[in-house]
Enzyme design. Structure first.
Site, PDB file in Angstrom:
ATOM      1  N   ASP A 113      50.902  34.060  37.747  1.00  0.00           N
ATOM      2  CA  ASP A 113      51.700  32.884  38.100  1.00  0.00           C
ATOM      3  C   ASP A 113      52.572  32.592  36.866  1.00  0.00           C
ATOM      4  O   ASP A 113      52.667  33.435  35.958  1.00  0.00           O
ATOM      5  CB  ASP A 113      50.827  31.700  38.545  1.00  0.00           C
ATOM      6  CG  ASP A 113      50.001  31.093  37.421  1.00  0.00           C
ATOM      7  OD1 ASP A 113      50.016  31.645  36.291  1.00  0.00           O
ATOM      8  OD2 ASP A 113      49.329  30.070  37.654  1.00  0.00           O
ATOM      9  N   CYS A 164      46.601  34.176  35.251  1.00  0.00           N
ATOM     10  CA  CYS A 164      47.086  32.801  35.408  1.00  0.00           C
ATOM     11  C   CYS A 164      46.702  32.043  34.144  1.00  0.00           C
ATOM     12  O   CYS A 164      46.422  32.662  33.117  1.00  0.00           O
ATOM     13  CB  CYS A 164      46.582  32.154  36.699  1.00  0.00           C
ATOM     14  SG  CYS A 164      44.814  31.860  36.818  1.00  0.00           S
ATOM     15  N   THR A 190      44.023  30.234  33.392  1.00  0.00           N
ATOM     16  CA  THR A 190      42.630  30.502  33.031  1.00  0.00           C
ATOM     17  C   THR A 190      42.085  31.809  33.617  1.00  0.00           C
ATOM     18  O   THR A 190      41.074  32.326  33.140  1.00  0.00           O
ATOM     19  CB  THR A 190      41.724  29.385  33.593  1.00  0.00           C
ATOM     20  OG1 THR A 190      41.930  29.337  35.020  1.00  0.00           O
ATOM     21  CG2 THR A 190      42.047  28.038  32.979  1.00  0.00           C
ATOM     22  N   GLY A 191      42.678  32.270  34.698  1.00  0.00           N
ATOM     23  CA  GLY A 191      42.120  33.393  35.475  1.00  0.00           C
ATOM     24  C   GLY A 191      41.197  32.900  36.575  1.00  0.00           C
ATOM     25  O   GLY A 191      40.825  33.672  37.471  1.00  0.00           O
ATOM     26  N   HIS A 219      27.727  46.949  36.557  1.00  0.00           N
ATOM     27  CA  HIS A 219      26.748  46.300  37.438  1.00  0.00           C
ATOM     28  C   HIS A 219      27.333  45.805  38.750  1.00  0.00           C
ATOM     29  O   HIS A 219      26.632  45.762  39.758  1.00  0.00           O
ATOM     30  CB  HIS A 219      26.094  45.106  36.721  1.00  0.00           C
ATOM     31  CG  HIS A 219      25.188  45.514  35.606  1.00  0.00           C
ATOM     32  ND1 HIS A 219      24.262  44.656  35.042  1.00  0.00           N
ATOM     33  CD2 HIS A 219      25.060  46.684  34.923  1.00  0.00           C
ATOM     34  CE1 HIS A 219      23.603  45.283  34.070  1.00  0.00           C
ATOM     35  NE2 HIS A 219      24.076  46.512  33.971  1.00  0.00           N
ATOM     36  N   ARG A 233      20.232  51.063  40.880  1.00  0.00           N
ATOM     37  CA  ARG A 233      19.688  49.786  41.364  1.00  0.00           C
ATOM     38  C   ARG A 233      20.787  48.770  41.703  1.00  0.00           C
ATOM     39  O   ARG A 233      20.527  47.791  42.415  1.00  0.00           O
ATOM     40  CB  ARG A 233      18.718  49.192  40.333  1.00  0.00           C
ATOM     41  CG  ARG A 233      19.370  48.690  39.064  1.00  0.00           C
ATOM     42  CD  ARG A 233      18.332  48.273  38.023  1.00  0.00           C
ATOM     43  NE  ARG A 233      18.901  47.591  36.877  1.00  0.00           N
ATOM     44  CZ  ARG A 233      19.503  48.188  35.855  1.00  0.00           C
ATOM     45  NH1 ARG A 233      19.635  49.501  35.845  1.00  0.00           N
ATOM     46  NH2 ARG A 233      19.953  47.484  34.832  1.00  0.00           N
ATOM     47  N   HIS A 234      21.998  48.997  41.177  1.00  0.00           N
ATOM     48  CA  HIS A 234      23.089  48.050  41.442  1.00  0.00           C
ATOM     49  C   HIS A 234      23.760  48.273  42.799  1.00  0.00           C
ATOM     50  O   HIS A 234      24.422  47.373  43.312  1.00  0.00           O
ATOM     51  CB  HIS A 234      24.143  48.145  40.332  1.00  0.00           C
ATOM     52  CG  HIS A 234      23.578  47.911  38.966  1.00  0.00           C
ATOM     53  ND1 HIS A 234      23.059  46.694  38.587  1.00  0.00           N
ATOM     54  CD2 HIS A 234      23.398  48.747  37.919  1.00  0.00           C
ATOM     55  CE1 HIS A 234      22.600  46.784  37.347  1.00  0.00           C
ATOM     56  NE2 HIS A 234      22.794  48.025  36.927  1.00  0.00           N
TER      57      HIS A 234
HETATM   58  C1  RB5 Z   1      48.650  26.391  36.525  1.00  0.00           C
HETATM   59  O1  RB5 Z   1      48.922  25.186  35.858  1.00  0.00           O
HETATM   60  C2  RB5 Z   1      47.154  26.678  36.446  1.00  0.00           C
HETATM   61  O2  RB5 Z   1      46.448  25.777  37.228  1.00  0.00           O
HETATM   62  C3  RB5 Z   1      46.891  28.109  36.877  1.00  0.00           C
HETATM   63  O3  RB5 Z   1      47.624  28.969  36.071  1.00  0.00           O
HETATM   64  C4  RB5 Z   1      45.446  28.583  36.794  1.00  0.00           C
HETATM   65  O4  RB5 Z   1      44.916  28.362  35.525  1.00  0.00           O
HETATM   66  C5  RB5 Z   1      44.561  28.184  37.875  1.00  0.00           C
HETATM   67  O5  RB5 Z   1      43.378  28.536  37.924  1.00  0.00           O
END
Ligand code: RB5
Length: 145
Positions: free
Chosen positions: A8, A65, A67-68, A98, A132-133
């Site tokens: 994003d 993004c 945070t991911g 795993h 096992r996984h």
């Molecule tokens: C965008 O502001 C932010 O919410 C997005 O990049 C992401 O971190 C969402 O999980």
């Protein structure tokens, strides 16, 4: 390996750098956008990469993004996808060994580019251990039905 990548706006800068890194490593990269850091909604881009992996048009996916986290939540709604939000190379290794993860989601705001490169390298070079996984991963996939 064929890799689908997207981001994003918050992940755009790292997505561009990571795309170049993947090409340097010799991978075939399909960029699902965006093409600028204009504000967008991350689920739209998670969907494109997750569907490419689900439909076996790409072997692995990479999503960036802020945070991911949002990317992982969205990508995991698509059948056949096992998306993991990773902030350390060790977890990237374990997610492959795993969990047979096939989509990697990264933080463009809280994790340095060099660390994300190490994470990608680990994610793409580590095999699923099976054994096992296998049954456990199958039980995850059975939750889709
Ligand atoms: C965008 O502001 C932010 O919410 C997005 O990049 C992401 O971190 C969402 O999980």
């Amino acid at each position: 390996m064929k890799i689908a990548i997207a981001s994003d706006h918050a992940g755009f800068e790292q997505k561009e750098a990571l795309k170049s890194y993947l090409v340097e490593l010799g991978h075939e990269v399909e960029d699902f956008g965006p093409s600028s850091d204009d504000r967008v909604d991350y689920p739209d881009f998670a969907k494109l990469v997750a569907e490419a992996v689900s439909q076996e048009k790409a072997e692995r996916g990479v999503l960036v993004c802020g945070t991911g986290i949002g990317m992982a939540i969205a990508a995991n709604k698509v059948s056949g996808v096992r998306a993991v939000n990773i902030v350390s190379p060790d977890f990237a290794v374990l997610s492959r060994q795993h969990n047979n993860a096939n989509v990697l989601t990264l933080s463009g705001r809280f994790v340095e580019l060099e660390t994300n490169k190490e994470i990608i390298q680990a994610f793409l070079t580590t095999d699923f251990e099976g054994g096992r996984h296998t049954g456990r991963v199958q039980k995850i996939m059975d939750l889709e039905h």
